[in-house]
Design a protein around this motif. Structure first.
Motif, PDB file in Angstrom:
ATOM      1  N   PHE A 187       0.836  -1.195   0.000  1.00 13.43           N
ATOM      2  CA  PHE A 187       0.000   0.000   0.000  1.00 13.43           C
ATOM      3  C   PHE A 187       0.875   1.252   0.000  1.00 13.43           C
ATOM      4  N   TRP A 188       1.882   1.228   0.832  1.00  9.67           N
ATOM      5  CA  TRP A 188       2.793   2.373   0.963  1.00  9.67           C
ATOM      6  C   TRP A 188       3.537   2.598  -0.340  1.00  9.67           C
ATOM      7  N   TYR A 189       4.047   1.514  -0.907  1.00  7.91           N
ATOM      8  CA  TYR A 189       4.831   1.630  -2.131  1.00  7.91           C
ATOM      9  C   TYR A 189       3.953   2.076  -3.294  1.00  7.91           C
ATOM     10  N   THR A 190       2.750   1.483  -3.392  1.00  5.18           N
ATOM     11  CA  THR A 190       1.847   1.886  -4.466  1.00  5.18           C
ATOM     12  C   THR A 190       1.582   3.383  -4.385  1.00  5.18           C
ATOM     13  N   GLY A 191       1.307   3.859  -3.168  1.00  3.11           N
ATOM     14  CA  GLY A 191       1.033   5.283  -3.009  1.00  3.11           C
ATOM     15  C   GLY A 191       2.223   6.142  -3.371  1.00  3.11           C
ATOM     16  N   MET A 192       3.420   5.598  -3.247  1.00  5.22           N
ATOM     17  CA  MET A 192       4.621   6.401  -3.409  1.00  5.22           C
ATOM     18  C   MET A 192       5.111   6.457  -4.856  1.00  5.22           C
ATOM     19  N   VAL A 193       4.684   5.540  -5.709  1.00 10.54           N
ATOM     20  CA  VAL A 193       5.239   5.472  -7.071  1.00 10.54           C
ATOM     21  C   VAL A 193       5.100   6.798  -7.835  1.00 10.54           C
ATOM     22  N   PRO A 194       3.916   7.446  -7.856  1.00  6.84           N
ATOM     23  CA  PRO A 194       3.850   8.717  -8.590  1.00  6.84           C
ATOM     24  C   PRO A 194       4.807   9.765  -8.019  1.00  6.84           C
ATOM     25  N   ASP A 195       5.002   9.760  -6.698  1.00  5.08           N
ATOM     26  CA  ASP A 195       5.915  10.740  -6.109  1.00  5.08           C
ATOM     27  C   ASP A 195       7.375  10.396  -6.399  1.00  5.08           C
ATOM     28  N   LEU A 196       7.685   9.110  -6.473  1.00  5.40           N
ATOM     29  CA  LEU A 196       9.042   8.721  -6.860  1.00  5.40           C
ATOM     30  C   LEU A 196       9.315   9.176  -8.290  1.00  5.40           C
ATOM     31  N   ALA A 197       8.271   9.127  -9.121  1.00  2.48           N
ATOM     32  CA  ALA A 197       8.436   9.609 -10.499  1.00  2.48           C
ATOM     33  C   ALA A 197       8.707  11.111 -10.492  1.00  2.48           C
ATOM     34  N   GLY A 213      14.261   6.511 -10.688  1.00  4.80           N
ATOM     35  CA  GLY A 213      13.631   6.035 -11.905  1.00  4.80           C
ATOM     36  C   GLY A 213      13.332   4.545 -11.841  1.00  4.80           C
ATOM     37  N   PHE A 214      14.246   3.798 -11.258  1.00  5.49           N
ATOM     38  CA  PHE A 214      14.027   2.351 -11.138  1.00  5.49           C
ATOM     39  C   PHE A 214      12.794   2.070 -10.282  1.00  5.49           C
ATOM     40  N   PHE A 215      12.723   2.732  -9.115  1.00  7.67           N
ATOM     41  CA  PHE A 215      11.595   2.445  -8.217  1.00  7.67           C
ATOM     42  C   PHE A 215      10.299   3.105  -8.683  1.00  7.67           C
ATOM     43  N   ALA A 216      10.392   4.095  -9.563  1.00  5.16           N
ATOM     44  CA  ALA A 216       9.165   4.699 -10.097  1.00  5.16           C
ATOM     45  C   ALA A 216       8.553   3.829 -11.190  1.00  5.16           C
ATOM     46  N   LEU A 217       9.221   2.759 -11.577  1.00  6.88           N
ATOM     47  CA  LEU A 217       8.697   1.746 -12.497  1.00  6.88           C
ATOM     48  C   LEU A 217       8.347   2.295 -13.869  1.00  6.88           C
ATOM     49  N   GLY A 218       8.787   3.501 -14.194  1.00  2.00           N
ATOM     50  CA  GLY A 218       8.418   4.082 -15.479  1.00  2.00           C
ATOM     51  C   GLY A 218       7.088   4.816 -15.437  1.00  2.00           C
TER      52      GLY A 218
END
Lengths: 487, 191
Positions: A187-197, A213-218
């Protein structure tokens, strides 16, 4: 608007016709993005961070040293004795798991209830959940005695061809805490992906661009992606909500399904869940107040957010107090002499000091949050949070130790005292917790930028009928409230 | 920056959610198939404006939930009642009430996995290279700007005509994105 001229960062004025603004100081998307991501990307690491990190990393080393000492020596290094076979290890486990609950409550339950104020604090609270569960997970792992056989907790084929006993609440706990840790992390990681981008796109060094970039999954903000993403987020929130209620219920089964007076009671599941939320909010507040101060986030994590948290602390603290009273009432009304003895012994026996620390910290101290001046005063509330943290640790201590130290047979009664190893292990777990928190605030986005943007008035695509944030009460004309509203 | 030899698509930029939604409606009404909208946060009402249908994700999650539930029942029954029967304080070898907590936990666990991996799978992620990442301007799609991209693969796409249409939407800037040389994720060809 005219009412608040004194402090531009105070949005706690009660006006029933107008929801409080959640983001202050005339922010737009650009400035929110810059405020949050510059903490990670642009700002030089403050000296205080290095000092704090050195200290907490040292404490973490103490934790692992104590664990090493325990493993090579045996559980005899702890203060356990014959009636008290569950000491600080289980107290610390319940304490840390409970703290995690506030994060899931904020991120999942308040999300389902459409409480928009959660967006400023949910990332922080979820991070705290995961770190607390990490600390919690250590204790059952090491208290089993023969740590090298800890895989017996899981249904993994072993050389004895033996399976775990699925009718034991201790095994339910393995599944509950394991699921909770996993789901919280997803849940935490899913929420964070757009912010990692966002960090990836703002980062200047090649290394940072690659890592983020790696953790933002593109992630590239595609609405076709957002569409599934929002559905997934809603589903995860829907899954996490019953899960968080189940976790502390299952933890309470460890006690409630036994036959020991003081433990064998049906009030435990709801009472534990209320206490968990109570302690968790106090810990979120303990960390959030310094963080918003130091990193200049007062316009995003506003006084209104803190006041809302204090209201939840007041509510859950009163629930906990009510549960303490109910336990005593049932002990008397049930007429079981062992049960009434257990409770009289709690309040007036050898551990009375612990009991009254618990009552004054948990039941009495949050009651001053009834006064608005106090629940909007940052210094006073921080002190109350510390009291609640202390009180909730003592609650678990009182429950665990008082019942065990004086059970059915007076000849086997004994007083339990922790050893220095117990104490250092517990302090070390704080070191681990704060080390993880420090790494988080240094390298990850502390505020969920994408979510905060959605609750800003300028995010509203229907600009014709612009509404203020959180205005979901239908179309009440603004002026009607000003004349007829409660003044 | 435009090298139309290997055109990926044309991108137009907006600075507000409301301007974007209007432009998106017009684009949808043109009948494009391969196009997308890129925003820093999910915009309410965009599904309708783009004409996106619902996702399959809930069915994936339901399937995972039922798998988790079934797995939990089978595991507890086979391990405790068949393969290694335990007799604990005279309780039945297999009884639903004692198995409920683990049934619940495994249902939630597998659903969460289905939800997480299902969502990223349907979104085609992780995908660390994308032609759009070459545009320096596109970096603001995760910050404070809003973009519409029409892909060159779209059956209706005609370089000049589509560009004129996108020009007519009144965006801040317009850019042709090429797809010649794959780079790394999050890298642009500039700086």
């Amino acid at each position: 608007m005219e009412a608040r001229v004194t402090d531009p960062l105070n949005n706690t004025i009660d006006d029933p016709t107008r929801p409080a603004e959640l983001i202050l100081g005339g922010q737009d998307f650009t400035s929110i993005t810059a405020t949050v991501s510059d903490i990670v990307l642009e700002r030089k690491t403050p000296k205080a961070w290095y000092i704090a990190f050195t200290f907490t990393a040292g404490l973490t080393a103490v934790l692992f040293a104590m664990i090493g000492y325990l493993i090579v020596t045996g559980v005899g290094v702890w203060g356990l004795n014959n009636p008290v076979g569950w000491g600080w290890a289980i107290v610390n486990f319940v304490f840390w798991v409970g703290i995690g609950h506030a994060g899931t409550l904020i991120s999942a339950i308040l999300f389902l209830l459409r409480q928009k104020w959660r967006t400023s604090i949910n990332r922080f609270a979820e991070a705290m959940t995961i770190f607390a569960v990490v600390c919690a997970g250590i204790f059952p792992g090491i208290h089993v005695g023969r740590v090298w056989l800890v895989h017996w907790l899981f249904p993994i084929p072993n050389y004895q061809a033996m399976w775990p006993n699925f009718r034991s609440p201790l095994l339910w706990d393995v599944f509950a805490v394991g699921t909770y840790a996993t789901v919280s992390l997803l849940f935490w990681y899913t929420g964070m992906v757009p912010d990692l981008a966002t960090l990836r796109d703002r980062a200047r060094g090649k290394f940072r661009q690659l890592i983020y970039g790696f953790f933002a999954l593109g992630w590239r903000g595609s609405h076709r992606h957002w569409h599934r993403y929002e559905k997934a987020y809603l589903l995860l929130a829907g899954l996490a909500t019953p899960l968080v209620l189940s976790v502390h219920s299952v933890v309470s089964f460890d006690f409630a399904t036994s036959q020991l007076p003081g433990w064998h009671t049906t009030i435990f599941p709801p009472y534990f869940v209320a206490g968990a939320v109570f302690s968790g909010f106090a810990m979120v507040g303990t960390l959030l107040i310094p963080a918003r101060q130091w990193f200049g986030l007062k316009h995003i994590i506003t006084l209104h957010h803190l006041e809302n948290m204090n209201k939840i602390i007041l509510a859950t603290g009163s629930m906990v107090g009510f549960a303490y009273a109910t336990e005593f009432f049932i002990a008397w009304y049930g007429g079981n002499p062992n049960e009434s003895f257990a409770f009289v012994n709690r309040a007036f026996g050898p551990y009375a000091w612990a009991y009254w620390i618990m009552v004054s910290c948990n039941v009495l101290s949050p009651q001053i949050f009834w006064i608005k001046k106090i629940r909007t005063n940052v210094f006073v509330m921080w002190i109350i949070y510390i009291f609640v943290n202390i009180g909730m640790w003592f609650e678990r201590f009182v429950i665990t130790v008082t019942s065990l130290s004086r059970d059915f047979l007076p000849s086997s009664w004994a007083y339990y005292k922790p050893t220095p190893v117990d104490i250092l292990t517990f302090l070390g777990s704080f070191g681990l917790f704060f080390t993880l928190v420090l790494l988080f605030i240094r390298y990850l986005p502390m505020v969920a930028m994408a979510e905060v943007k959605t609750v800003m008035p300028i995010a509203d695509a229907h600009s014709g009928e612009r509404r203020s944030v959180g205005d979901y009460h239908g179309d009440i004309p603004r002026d009607a409230g000003d004349t007829g509203g409660a003044k | 920056m435009s090298t139309p030899g290997n055109l990926y698509g044309i991108m137009v930029e907006f600075d507000s959610a409301s301007a974007l939604v209007e432009a998106v409606r017009k684009t949808r009404d043109q009948g494009f198939k391969r196009w997308d909208v890129h925003t820093p946060f999910p915009i309410h009402g965009m599904d309708e404006a783009m004409g996106i249908r619902g996702t399959q994700l809930p069915f994936i999650v339901l399937a995972c939930a039922l798998t988790g539930l079934g797995l939990a029942v089978l595991m507890q029954w086979w391990m405790n009642a068949i393969d290694y029967p335990f007799i604990i304080s005279g309780k039945p070898l297999f009884g639903i009430p004692a198995n409920v907590p683990i049934m619940f936990e495994l249902t939630v666990l597998l659903s969460a996995f289905g939800c997480f991996f299902g969502m990223w799978g349907l979104n085609g992620m992780p995908k660390l290279y994308h032609p759009l990442f070459k545009s320096a301007q596109f970096r603001r799609a995760t910050q404070d700007r809003f973009f519409i991209v029409i892909e060159a693969d779209d059956p209706q796409f005609e370089a000049g005509k589509t560009r004129d249409f996108l020009d007519s939407l009144g965006g801040l800037s317009i850019e042709e994105i090429s797809d010649d040389e794959p780079g790394d994720a999050g890298q642009s060809t500039e700086d």
